[in-house]
Motif scaffolding. Structure first.
Motif, PDB file in Angstrom:
ATOM      1  N   ARG A 101     -20.675  13.010 -40.634  1.00 57.63           N
ATOM      2  CA  ARG A 101     -21.002  13.185 -42.054  1.00 57.63           C
ATOM      3  C   ARG A 101     -20.923  11.870 -42.802  1.00 57.63           C
ATOM      4  O   ARG A 101     -21.085  11.813 -44.009  1.00 57.63           O
ATOM      5  CB  ARG A 101     -20.058  14.203 -42.683  1.00 57.63           C
ATOM      6  N   SER A 102     -20.606  10.801 -42.067  1.00 59.03           N
ATOM      7  CA  SER A 102     -20.585   9.474 -42.683  1.00 59.03           C
ATOM      8  C   SER A 102     -20.968   8.462 -41.611  1.00 59.03           C
ATOM      9  O   SER A 102     -20.833   8.747 -40.415  1.00 59.03           O
ATOM     10  CB  SER A 102     -19.178   9.158 -43.207  1.00 59.03           C
ATOM     11  N   ARG A 312     -25.316   8.109 -43.594  1.00 62.64           N
ATOM     12  CA  ARG A 312     -25.079   7.363 -44.836  1.00 62.64           C
ATOM     13  C   ARG A 312     -25.641   8.139 -46.028  1.00 62.64           C
ATOM     14  O   ARG A 312     -25.018   8.236 -47.079  1.00 62.64           O
ATOM     15  CB  ARG A 312     -25.725   5.974 -44.745  1.00 62.64           C
ATOM     16  N   ALA A 315     -23.309  11.044 -46.734  1.00 72.54           N
ATOM     17  CA  ALA A 315     -22.040  10.639 -47.353  1.00 72.54           C
ATOM     18  C   ALA A 315     -22.262  10.204 -48.799  1.00 72.54           C
ATOM     19  O   ALA A 315     -21.477  10.538 -49.692  1.00 72.54           O
ATOM     20  CB  ALA A 315     -21.413   9.503 -46.543  1.00 72.54           C
ATOM     21  N   LEU A 330     -22.162   2.745 -50.603  1.00 74.06           N
ATOM     22  CA  LEU A 330     -21.167   3.724 -50.180  1.00 74.06           C
ATOM     23  C   LEU A 330     -19.750   3.172 -50.284  1.00 74.06           C
ATOM     24  O   LEU A 330     -18.863   3.829 -50.826  1.00 74.06           O
ATOM     25  CB  LEU A 330     -21.466   4.169 -48.744  1.00 74.06           C
TER      26      LEU A 330
END
Ligand SMILES: NC(=O)c1ccc[n+]([C@@H]2O[C@H](COP(=O)([O-])OP(=O)(O)OC[C@H]3O[C@@H](n4cnc5c(N)ncnc54)[C@H](O)[C@@H]3O)[C@@H](O)[C@H]2O)c1
Lengths: 337, 356
Positions: A101-102, A312, A315, A330
């Motif tokens: 998720r990132s 990316r 996130a 981010l």
């Protein structure tokens, strides 16, 4: 014929249900073991494959010598940790969606793959590899589209089809990643400059997420995904350019594929139109995963760099939705919390 | 003896004056007493072509109109750049004003209009809206008020016409000039959609907007003709209680047309879609099954005649009416649009000041 790749399947939810049929069809794969955090789901999942055992823990699945590779369709929130564990146990991994998720989660998976000399592959290309995307690709050229300035990817599906557990609300990480992968790939992966997003729970098991992004080259991009019984089903990708615009609309009753072009007299003229057609969701990804295991290199599907880019986006969208503002970077965004 | 009918003057004698204003004035309680255009030849031709009675005076400026007796109201149908000064001048001369959309070029002009309304009590200004097109807006507003859609979290406006810019249809070039029109389809048609949406949602406050605009389609004009408005606007705005609005407006697009608004709430959605067979529906779910209900239609209509009937009632009795956008509402819309244009040109999110 003996299968060349012996599989363990981790996660028996919605994605698993989609993939089961493809796996059962592909003689190159044999499913040795199945695990799910829900023992009943694991039992039911194992029954789909004649030779598969139901495991009571993930460790049990990883300990099996008859598992060369793991296909991971467990909850998005757990996928990175499970992928790393599998790689460390000496298994290849095919992660559903973009794995993490990132970007950091994806990096961890890739690092574990490097350290253990195994393949980590990502399956976010479900839509990208479909036949209608191939048709769209023949139109998604600078000659036909001209300068692209607006892209919209929408998927609204009923929550009752959202078979992930309510706590996972996985419509955004999973379906969102497929739509993004398809659109970004058709566009040649333009750089994400900034985005703003809203992610709201919807009903008991649903979620509605909307991301509005600025991409390099002046492209405004919307991703709108929902699992809800209170919205009309929609599933479409639209790419607008100053010479032509294409749309893949595969909701029930949708228009199918259409390409509309500038015509003399500044009119818009319908050049091609095809009704809805079905697609092969998994076959190419599975073939590509097998090739990667055999040759060390995947030829099709989501590359690690693309998986990282998708993560990316996810996130940043999550951070933007939490902070209720447009975000660009981010690291800076997370530092601002 | 019957009381004399109230008198009205029509200012700006172009396309919309002929197609919408004039046909509505004739059957209304108002008597047309003057027609006015800065182009005297044009207004004379207009009087002739429209076969107006000899008693209708021909004027080449609002000053001339205001010097005439028996003018109670002014209907403004000029390009947007002159809306504010004409409206303010008419209000200050004690007239009621009906004015075309978009209300003005900037929020600064809208502030000035609000001030003119305030210093002329008993006078009203109504900007043209298409709030009641298809007749679902009041019902939709009621559904929101009664909580039938739950908490609204997302609104969508989609206005896409494939080849409908004024320049694609041989219309006057001012539509493509920011200095005269204020902007492209977002100003021109977007304001209609914003008005209706804001009305249904009871004028929510907006906090920020991220927008992007594209200009680049050929116009067919000579290179000397300025064309500097956007062809396509898209945006994402955040308002009160987590509400988000997304919008696309374009009159030049290489795709099928869209003409819809939707409001999604925690319990259901409202969809007003001009392209659909059912133009106004409420969607919710019962036991996991989606159910659609037609929205009731109960509106008086939208045209000039109804506006004028309501204005006449207001003049006679002070009865409130809501057919158009009032000065405060126009300010809210204009501030929203201004922030969106700024976001598009700066390439970043714009925080909105509270226009209220
Ligand atoms: N054309 C349409 O379909 C349409 C539809 C709805 C609303 N409108 C709105 O109506 C307004 C007028 O549009 P149109 O299409 O009729 O434009 P138009 O160019 O056909 O007519 C405008 C007229 O106003 C006159 N004029 C300009 N400035 C003036 C001034 N200061 N005093 C007196 N006359 C003046 C011009 O000479 C011209 O004759 C605009 O605000 C437009 O957005 C137009």
């Amino acid at each position: 014929m003996n299968p060349t790749v012996k599989l363990g399947l981790a996660g028996c939810g919605g994605a698993f249900a989609n993939d089961r049929a493809e796996l059962a069809k592909d003689p190159a794969y044999g499913v040795s073991a199945v695990w799910d955090a829900e023992p009943a789901a694991a039992q039911a999942g194992a029954q789909a494959f004649p030779k598969a055992a139901a495991c009571s823990s993930y460790a049990e699945l990883l300990a099996r010598a008859d598992v060369d590779a793991v296909i991971l369709t467990a909850d998005a929130s757990e996928r990175a940790a499970l992928a790393c564990a599998a790689l460390e146990a000496g298994k290849h991994v095919l992660c559903e969606g973009c794995g993490g998720r990132s970007p950091e989660e994806v990096d961890r998976i890739l690092e574990a793959a490097r350290a253990n000399g195994k393949i980590a592959a990502f399956h976010a290309a479900r839509l990208r590899l479909a036949g209608f995307t191939a048709l769209a690709r023949t139109y998604a050229t600078p000659e036909r589209l001209g300068r692209v300035y607006r892209v919209e990817a929408v998927l609204h599906r009923p929550a009752r089809e959202n078979s992930v557990p309510p706590e996972a609300r996985a419509i955004f990480p999973d379906a969102g990643a497929y739509l993004l992968d398809q659109a970004l790939d058709l566009l040649g992966w333009p750089k994400l400059e900034a985005l703003t997003a809203q992610i709201v729970p919807h009903g008991a098991t649903g979620e509605h997420a909307c991301v509005y992004a600025r991409l390099a080259g002046g492209i405004a991009f919307t991703l709108d995904v929902a699992a809800s019984d209170r919205l009309r089903p929609r599933h479409a990708l639209t790419i607008l350019g100053d010479r032509g615009g294409l749309a893949i609309d595969h909701a029930k009753g949708g228009r199918g594929f259409s390409f509309i072009e500038e015509a003399p007299g500044m009119r818009a003229k319908l050049m091609e139109s095809k009704p809805f057609f079905a697609f092969d969701p998994w076959g190419t990804s599975l073939r590509s995963f097998r090739e990667a295991i055999e040759s060390g290199k995947a030829t099709e599907g989501t590359t690690p760099a693309q998986a990282r880019e998708l993560a990316r986006w996810l996130a940043l969208a999550r951070a933007s939705a939490d902070q209720k503002r447009e975000v660009r970077n981010l690291a800076e965004t997370l530092a601002a919390v | 003896m019957t009381a004399p009918r109230p008198g009205i003057a029509l200012v700006g004698c172009g396309a919309i004056a002929a197609s919408a204003h004039l046909p509505g004035i004739h059957p209304s309680p108002f008597e047309l007493r003057a027609v006015c255009d800065m182009d005297r030849a044009r207004v004379e031709r207009f009087k002739q072509d429209q076969k107006l009675p000899g008693s209708v005076r021909v004027c080449a400026s609002l000053d001339e109109v205001l010097a005439l007796p028996g003018i109670d109201a002014v209907s403004v149908a000029t390009p947007p750049a002159s809306h504010a000064f004409l409206s303010i001048q008419a209000l200050d001369a004690g007239k009621h004003v009906l004015c075309e959309k978009p209300s003005a070029l900037s929020s600064r002009e809208n502030w000035a209009i609000c001030a003119a309304v305030e210093r002329n009590p008993g006078r009203t200004i109504q900007f043209f809206s298409s709030r009641f097109r298809n007749g679902h807006a009041r019902a939709a507003r009621q559904y929101v008020r009664e909580g039938r859609i739950g908490r609204p979290y997302r609104a969508e406006i989609q206005f896409w016409l494939p080849a409908a810019r004024t320049c694609d249809r041989g219309g006057p070039p001012w539509f493509g000039q920011k200095a005269l029109a204020g902007g492209g389809p977002f100003m021109d048609m977007g304001q209609y959609f914003l008005d209706r949406l804001f009305y249904i949602l009871d004028w929510p406050r907006w906090h920020s907007v991220s927008a992007q605009a594209f200009t680049g389609f050929p116009t067919g004009y000579d290179a000397k003709v300025v064309y500097d408005v956007e062809d396509h606007m898209s945006l994402f705005a955040r308002g009160d209680d987590g509400l988000v609005l997304t919008l696309d407006t374009t009159a030049r697009v290489n795709q099928h047309w869209r003409w819809s608004s939707a409001i999604h709430g925690s319990e259901g959605s409202l969809v007003l879609d001009n392209t659909a067979e059912k133009k106004g529906v409420f969607l919710t779910d019962r036991d996991g099954v989606t159910v659609e209900e037609d929205l009731p239609v109960h509106e008086p209509g939208q045209d000039m005649q109804v506006r004028l009937e309501q204005l006449a009632a207001f003049m006679a009795t002070g009865a409130p009416f809501e057919l158009g956008t009032d000065a405060r509402q126009a300010l809210a819309i204009s501030s929203f649009c201004e922030a969106a244009y700024r976001s598009a040109s700066d390439g970043t999110e714009i925080e909105m000041e509270d226009a209220a």
